[in-house]
Every structure is written in structure tokens, then in C-alpha cells.
Enzyme design. Sequence first.
Site, PDB file in Angstrom:
ATOM      1  N   ASP A   8      23.622  18.668 -40.239  1.00 54.07           N
ATOM      2  CA  ASP A   8      22.245  17.118 -40.284  1.00 54.07           C
ATOM      3  C   ASP A   8      22.236  16.053 -41.662  1.00 54.07           C
ATOM      4  O   ASP A   8      22.876  15.764 -42.211  1.00 54.07           O
ATOM      5  CB  ASP A   8      21.246  18.058 -40.261  1.00 54.07           C
ATOM      6  N   ASP A  10      19.883  13.896 -42.958  1.00 49.63           N
ATOM      7  CA  ASP A  10      18.166  13.259 -43.287  1.00 49.63           C
ATOM      8  C   ASP A  10      18.051  15.132 -43.801  1.00 49.63           C
ATOM      9  O   ASP A  10      17.941  16.052 -43.795  1.00 49.63           O
ATOM     10  CB  ASP A  10      17.133  12.816 -43.152  1.00 49.63           C
TER      11      ASP A  10
END
Length: 220
Positions: A8, A10
Site C-alpha cells: 500500500d 499511504d
Amino acid sequence: MIKGFIFDLDGVITDTAASHYTAWKKMSDEMGWDFDHKVNDKLRGISRMDSIQVILDHNTTSLSEEAKAELAAKKNDLYVASLENMTSEDYLPGAKELLIHLRTEGFSVALGSASKNAIKVLKQLNANAFFDVIGDGNSVSKSKPEPDIFLYGAEKLNLQPAECIVFEDAESGIDAAKAGGFYSVGIGPKERVGHADLRFDSMAEATLFEVKAHFKNLFS
């Protein structure tokens, strides 16, 4: 055997949370809506349009799809403007070191982010060279907790889900990894990502050595 890693963006590679919060807060204030950090936490890992719906539900308000799209675009403009200040110094502690280590050891690496601004963020970080595949909010139609973005990354890497470890900081992201048949590493507090196969409080703790030690039967 583990051959690939999917990250991922953020909250894992970099922390754009403050910029997202500021943009959502400004948009909500202009609409006269209540928005705070507690509501913001519910937006972690989900798409922009899903985020708008969470904010609407919190404020017991409804809008047309067209109006929601306009607000989502407005929020995005505020957020993208803030990205201009991001530099190659803005990796989360430990993230760049892990990416370098994975490159050195020859693992395949994909990005699996709900963000439609992922390419811009990677450019600002000067991080493109670390990724073989970029999966973002433009790559699939269903966002987390559906596993589509991770399945997309694995397919593009020519790997099976069981050959990949997903790094996530959101509950919905861990849910997506599990739904897709991936191994998972959660970054953050137990109440949020404690259902991952392995959890660390921060990326600084999530070294390749520690990951290999936990999944020792999956590395040759």
C-alpha cells in the site's frame, strides 16, 4: 515460496495522511459538515467516492452522484496541490531501506494503492525504480476491502497470491489481502491491523529480517 511483495502507499511507503485530512477538513468546513480525526480514520484505505459517502453518512446527509463527484474532485485538487511539497526525503522511516533490500535480494515488487494520485506521489518520492508494477485507483473498479488491487498486482508480477506478502496499514487493506489469499503484514495498532498474519507498530520495525524470521518456512 514468497517471490513478491505488494505495498500500500499511504501510511506504508509515505505518510500523506496529514495532507488528506487537511483537504477533507477544508471541503467539509465549506459545506458546513462535521469532520474530525475520528471520521478521518474511517477513510483509511478506501476510495475517494467511498470516503465522501462516509462523511455524508456521518452528517446524515445525502447528495446526488454528480454532486458527490464534484466534491471528490474539489478535495482531490486541494490534496494534489499539497503534493508539490513532497520530496525524496518523505519516505516513512524504514520504508526506503526495505525497498532497497528487496531490490538487492531480487524480489518482485508491486504497488497496490487505492490512490488515484499514486504515480504523482511516487514521482515526488523518486520511488518508481523500486516497483515492477504500479497498481492504483485507476487499475481496478472495486476498491478495498475487495482484493482486486492486490490480485491485479500479483497477476502483473506473474505470481500467485500465496507467493506474495502484502504490506498494509488499513483494516480494509488487511481484509482485502485475506480475501485474495495473500499473506499480510499490518503496519499500525493492533485494533486496526491486528488481524494481519504479522504486525508491526511502524515500518521502521518491519525489516526484511523480521519478516523472513516470521514466515521462515516460506523463504528458501
